[in-house]
Enzyme design. Sequence first.
Site, PDB file in Angstrom:
ATOM      1  N   ASP A 286       0.943  -1.115  -0.187  1.00 47.34           N
ATOM      2  CA  ASP A 286      -0.148   0.036   0.085  1.00 47.34           C
ATOM      3  C   ASP A 286       0.884   1.040   0.219  1.00 47.34           C
ATOM      4  O   ASP A 286       2.190   1.154   0.093  1.00 47.34           O
ATOM      5  CB  ASP A 286      -0.961   0.055   1.414  1.00 47.34           C
ATOM      6  CG  ASP A 286      -2.107   0.817   0.952  1.00 47.34           C
ATOM      7  OD1 ASP A 286      -2.122   1.751  -0.060  1.00 47.34           O
ATOM      8  OD2 ASP A 286      -3.096   0.786   1.393  1.00 47.34           O
ATOM      9  N   TYR A 287       0.382   2.404  -0.202  1.00 55.55           N
ATOM     10  CA  TYR A 287       1.008   3.658  -0.643  1.00 55.55           C
ATOM     11  C   TYR A 287       2.040   4.139   0.708  1.00 55.55           C
ATOM     12  O   TYR A 287       1.524   4.231   1.859  1.00 55.55           O
ATOM     13  CB  TYR A 287      -0.256   4.799  -0.322  1.00 55.55           C
ATOM     14  CG  TYR A 287       0.419   5.865  -1.057  1.00 55.55           C
ATOM     15  CD1 TYR A 287      -0.505   6.266  -2.168  1.00 55.55           C
ATOM     16  CD2 TYR A 287       1.037   7.084  -0.276  1.00 55.55           C
ATOM     17  CE1 TYR A 287      -0.257   7.481  -2.833  1.00 55.55           C
ATOM     18  CE2 TYR A 287       1.303   8.244  -1.044  1.00 55.55           C
ATOM     19  CZ  TYR A 287       0.734   8.493  -2.268  1.00 55.55           C
ATOM     20  OH  TYR A 287       0.995   9.623  -2.722  1.00 55.55           O
TER      21      TYR A 287
END
Length: 733
Positions: A286-287
């Site tokens: 994820d980011y």
Amino acid sequence: MSKIYGLLAACVLCSNLAFAQKYQTSAPIEKRVTALLKQMTIEEKIGQLSLYTTDWGSTGPTIREGYKNDIRSGACGNLFNAHTTEFVRELQTIAVQETRLKIPLLFGFDVIHGYKTIFPIPLGEAASWDLKAIELSARVSASEASAAGLNWTFAPMVDISRDPRWGRVMEGAGEDTYLGSQIAAARVRGIQGKKLGQPDAMLACVKHFAAYGAPIGGRDYNTVDMSERYFREFYLPPYRAAVDAGAATVMTAFNDYDGVPATGNAFLLNQVLRKEWGFEGFVVTDYTSINEMLKHGVVENEQQAGELALNAGVDMDMQGAVYQQYLKKSLTEGKVSLAQIDESVRRILRFKFELGLFEDPFKFCDPTREKNTLLSPQNRAAAREVARKSIVLLKNEANALPLQSTQKIALIGPLADNKSELLGSWNGAGNADDCISLLEGLRAAHPTGIVFEKGCEITGTDRSGFAAAIRAAEQSDVVIVAVGEAAMMSGEATSRVHITLTGVQEELVLALCQTGKPVVVVLMNGRPLVIPRLAEKATAIVETWWLGTEAGNAIADVLTGAYNPAGKLPMTFPRAEGQIPVFYNEKSTGRPFDPESKWTSKYIDEPNSPQWPFGFGLSYTTFQYSEPKVLASGKDGFSVHFTLSNTGKMAGEEVAQLYIRDLVGSVTRPVKSLKGFQKVMLQPGETKELHFDVREQDLSFYRFDGTFGTEPGAYDLMIGGNSQDLKTVQIRR
Ligand code: NOJ
């Protein structure tokens, strides 16, 4: 001027031809990947393991400037937040013309419930309990997104959550493992279509692996801690179902699990996902979640974070630039192996070949297809159909609904004439202007006699609109009031402690109820809300979530009776926040609630029961279930048989549900678990014979010794139209 354009076009054509000649070969993908890998420098390999956002959007704190230069230098092999054929073509052109090896980029985007034609939020779609509808929504969304340059979506989100304080319940399928697993597979089928490589198929990305939906206190990004037995039984199955359905990619979660951040968790990625489930696709973080392992406090610096991630099984670094900055150094220092890097590059390249990007990097960049596909009449019709299936009728006293065509309507509320909130908080490339508001939908369906007054805003304390709203109500036959959340109140980073109606909305509804007119509350929201006073005072309540582009038409279909609602709650609605987590498949405890005994498991100030249970939803007609019977079927198998009758006056659909309880196990078992459902259409007076097959797997669980299987003994098999009102038959096996 036109000569210059001609020259430019010829150049593009020539280099496309050169590109095609370089990569067009009929060799099997594996051989092509190996051949390409041999030509790549370590920097180019690490570039393939890197994913950056463009300047078109971000969901995190750091924007990496200069991504175009990263593409040029080969440091960026994949992009997200670039869409439209025009922009994607511009960026892909850099990759296939200006880099040494001309490897095309993957283009990712969060296509969560629609690209241009916006469908209901996923929690709303889950309320349809209609797998075909859910698959259709994903299919249409993928066909639109792939027509706008995209080939990878960060969906489906399959995180089970029992905590409506968590804003991201909006993106999932609710609280139940079985329903969530069925939906996870349906969404993957829809996204990836018949076969990867077709121009309208995209790579799916199952997220967030794992247990992101169980943060302590419902606070986004918070710690997750639960026993492995619980984790495997209730939280893991939907990810597994998505992987089994062929999901190409998996995204890690921001949270930790059992003390190890998911992005550096070898147990989750190498052990469960790859070894146990045989997942062969690639894992993306994820980011910036590699970088965040510093703040989790499990590494001292970013280089170590990158090593932990790669060694745990992470292939691609989203936006963190950790692989880009440190992986080569880690390799030189022997902290990661070349074999591991090669394996990760391989996993990514395979899909670039499989999508057909090496044959045609502009495969998803046809502006004519883009123009014809987005918001097409068929897509809008599909969105309307899915939207009305997602609506749940929670209360309907004195048959206030459906509306009569002669009734004068006062339409009130901050969401009655609103378009933007209907799109929800993850809305692709959706435009508010394309949305049908409730006012528009209702006017089209009920052309005369609608008076609109806003009454109040979603937030704030301004009551100056109350008087006009009450006057309108007094002059009407029926009041419809649209209240709820603003789209930005649910979704990522939007956990709420008070999940009540904000501002003075509740006060407005209660004031309208005082007029003595029937008051129909239309809720628009991204999570279960706590609304006990409305539940008591309103005449009717219709849960419409955020339904997307066709919201107004779909709601009007239900209010007028053109469509008989059949949605059922995929998540429990609490009476009070203090009950949370409150969910239907809890365990018995040693002191289950007994009204005769003080010393049992309960609250002294609220009942244990929720406002509305999981699986609940009314119809304009009524249904009756017979007592269930059990019949043997095949060796060791059996099935539960019953009849379902439509005892009312309208044709309608019912979602018949099967729950199972294992009465004695080597470990404690839930008081009920959903194991089957079917949606059945019945004409008034019609009766159908139905049955559920009960399979070995439905009775299996992680036994005391950790193995998965059944145990002999007694089981309750329960059927009914929601998780509370059930008819039971017992068996021993
Ligand atoms: C963060 C979110 O958690 C994830 O779901 C999303 O796909 C990425 N940002 C990219 O937008």
